[in-house]
Motif scaffolding. Structure first.
Motif, PDB file in Angstrom:
ATOM      1  N   LEU A 136      -3.825   7.523  -7.886  1.00 36.60           N
ATOM      2  CA  LEU A 136      -3.617   6.436  -6.555  1.00 36.60           C
ATOM      3  C   LEU A 136      -2.165   6.420  -6.032  1.00 36.60           C
ATOM      4  O   LEU A 136      -1.304   6.290  -6.645  1.00 36.60           O
ATOM      5  CB  LEU A 136      -3.705   5.024  -7.108  1.00 36.60           C
ATOM      6  CG  LEU A 136      -3.804   3.799  -6.105  1.00 36.60           C
ATOM      7  CD1 LEU A 136      -4.843   2.816  -6.520  1.00 36.60           C
ATOM      8  CD2 LEU A 136      -2.373   3.166  -6.017  1.00 36.60           C
ATOM      9  N   ASP A 143      -1.355   5.195  -3.056  1.00 35.29           N
ATOM     10  CA  ASP A 143      -0.491   3.890  -2.499  1.00 35.29           C
ATOM     11  C   ASP A 143      -1.590   2.861  -2.436  1.00 35.29           C
ATOM     12  O   ASP A 143      -2.789   3.127  -2.426  1.00 35.29           O
ATOM     13  CB  ASP A 143      -0.390   4.478  -1.026  1.00 35.29           C
ATOM     14  CG  ASP A 143       0.406   3.170  -0.277  1.00 35.29           C
ATOM     15  OD1 ASP A 143       1.254   2.561  -0.873  1.00 35.29           O
ATOM     16  OD2 ASP A 143       0.692   3.150   1.153  1.00 35.29           O
ATOM     17  N   LEU A 144      -1.001   1.610  -2.483  1.00 37.12           N
ATOM     18  CA  LEU A 144      -1.881   0.564  -2.085  1.00 37.12           C
ATOM     19  C   LEU A 144      -0.912  -0.595  -1.324  1.00 37.12           C
ATOM     20  O   LEU A 144       0.144  -0.726  -1.630  1.00 37.12           O
ATOM     21  CB  LEU A 144      -2.089  -0.282  -3.481  1.00 37.12           C
ATOM     22  CG  LEU A 144      -3.090  -1.537  -3.212  1.00 37.12           C
ATOM     23  CD1 LEU A 144      -4.136  -1.508  -4.481  1.00 37.12           C
ATOM     24  CD2 LEU A 144      -2.343  -2.767  -3.417  1.00 37.12           C
ATOM     25  N   SER A 182      -6.297   0.955  -0.414  1.00 40.61           N
ATOM     26  CA  SER A 182      -5.534   2.171  -1.407  1.00 40.61           C
ATOM     27  C   SER A 182      -5.971   3.359  -0.741  1.00 40.61           C
ATOM     28  O   SER A 182      -6.914   3.784   0.075  1.00 40.61           O
ATOM     29  CB  SER A 182      -6.447   1.711  -2.674  1.00 40.61           C
ATOM     30  OG  SER A 182      -6.323   0.499  -3.023  1.00 40.61           O
ATOM     31  N   VAL A 193       0.051   0.953  -9.954  1.00 39.75           N
ATOM     32  CA  VAL A 193      -0.342   0.341  -8.966  1.00 39.75           C
ATOM     33  C   VAL A 193       0.674  -0.956  -9.125  1.00 39.75           C
ATOM     34  O   VAL A 193       0.426  -1.909  -8.411  1.00 39.75           O
ATOM     35  CB  VAL A 193      -1.946  -0.072  -8.946  1.00 39.75           C
ATOM     36  CG1 VAL A 193      -2.297  -0.911 -10.120  1.00 39.75           C
ATOM     37  CG2 VAL A 193      -2.180  -0.525  -7.511  1.00 39.75           C
ATOM     38  N   GLU A 228       0.887  -3.760  -6.102  1.00 38.78           N
ATOM     39  CA  GLU A 228       0.097  -4.901  -6.104  1.00 38.78           C
ATOM     40  C   GLU A 228       1.289  -6.208  -5.950  1.00 38.78           C
ATOM     41  O   GLU A 228       1.027  -7.049  -5.258  1.00 38.78           O
ATOM     42  CB  GLU A 228      -0.778  -5.112  -7.449  1.00 38.78           C
ATOM     43  CG  GLU A 228      -1.924  -4.219  -7.078  1.00 38.78           C
ATOM     44  CD  GLU A 228      -2.807  -4.399  -8.567  1.00 38.78           C
ATOM     45  OE1 GLU A 228      -3.932  -3.682  -8.240  1.00 38.78           O
ATOM     46  OE2 GLU A 228      -2.462  -5.114  -9.393  1.00 38.78           O
TER      47      GLU A 228
END
Length: 199
Positions: free
Chosen positions: A57, A59-60, A82, A117, A121
């Protein structure tokens, strides 16, 4: 590039059958929209299915679509976006999930799928007010704990609600209502009818 993108779209359709609200390809980039009630399940499949292999992952972030027209959310305001990377297949993917309730946006946390993440978040919660259910430590990350509101929302005033300053008499930082007067910052261009270059 089109063959590469077509292979990814086909693999997504097979692995996430029934979970895709929308799939689009624009400028060689694939974006899928996943409903909030299937978001965590879809993200786990994106990581675990070997034909996809999105182990990273990248980026979010949160997005406030209140000022956008024609977005896939069809009127829904808040989304989590995401960006995933599959090194084994050399694929990149954008996953968008709209929160079903604009007044109290909630989306499932994917911290058990990608532990990295965590702070992404927390940042989306802090700046947009998107709550990630199942997150073990969801608290503000960039603003202080007494901050009122979420500064990246489109309806948040540019000057904010309060300002802080150091008070030498109290020897501490104090909060007070904003003292900045709103002003127009549009540059003015003056054109004179008889303006001649060099005068």
């Amino acid at each position: 590039m089109a063959v590469h993108t077509d292979a990814l779209v086909a693999a997504l359709g097979g692995a996430l059958d029934g979970m895709l609200a929308e799939t689009s390809v624009d400028r060689g980039e694939v974006t899928i929209v996943v409903p909030a009630d299937r978001y965590a399940e879809a993200m786990r499949l994106l990581r675990d299915r070997p034909e996809l292999g999105f182990a990273t992952l990248v980026d979010l972030c949160g997005v406030d679509y209140s000022a956008h027209e024609g977005v896939a959310g069809k009127g829904r305001r808040f989304a989590v976006v995401s960006h995933l990377l599959s090194l084994s297949n050399n694929w990149r993917l954008r996953v968008r999930c709209f929160a079903p309730d604009d007044d109290f946006p909630v989306v499932a946390s994917v911290i058990d799928v990608w532990p990295s993440v965590n702070w992404f978040e927390r940042e989306a919660f802090d700046l947009f007010g998107i709550v990630f259910s199942g997150h073990p430590d969801l608290r503000r990350l960039l603003t202080d704990y007494g901050f009122v509101g979420h500064p990246f929302r489109k309806d948040f005033p540019i000057s904010g609600y309060v300002e802080m300053r150091y008070d030498p008499e109290q020897a501490r930082v104090v909060y007070q209502p904003v003292s900045i007067e709103p002003r127009e910052i549009t540059p003015r261009i003056i054109r004179e009818a008889n303006y001649a270059e060099g005068e």
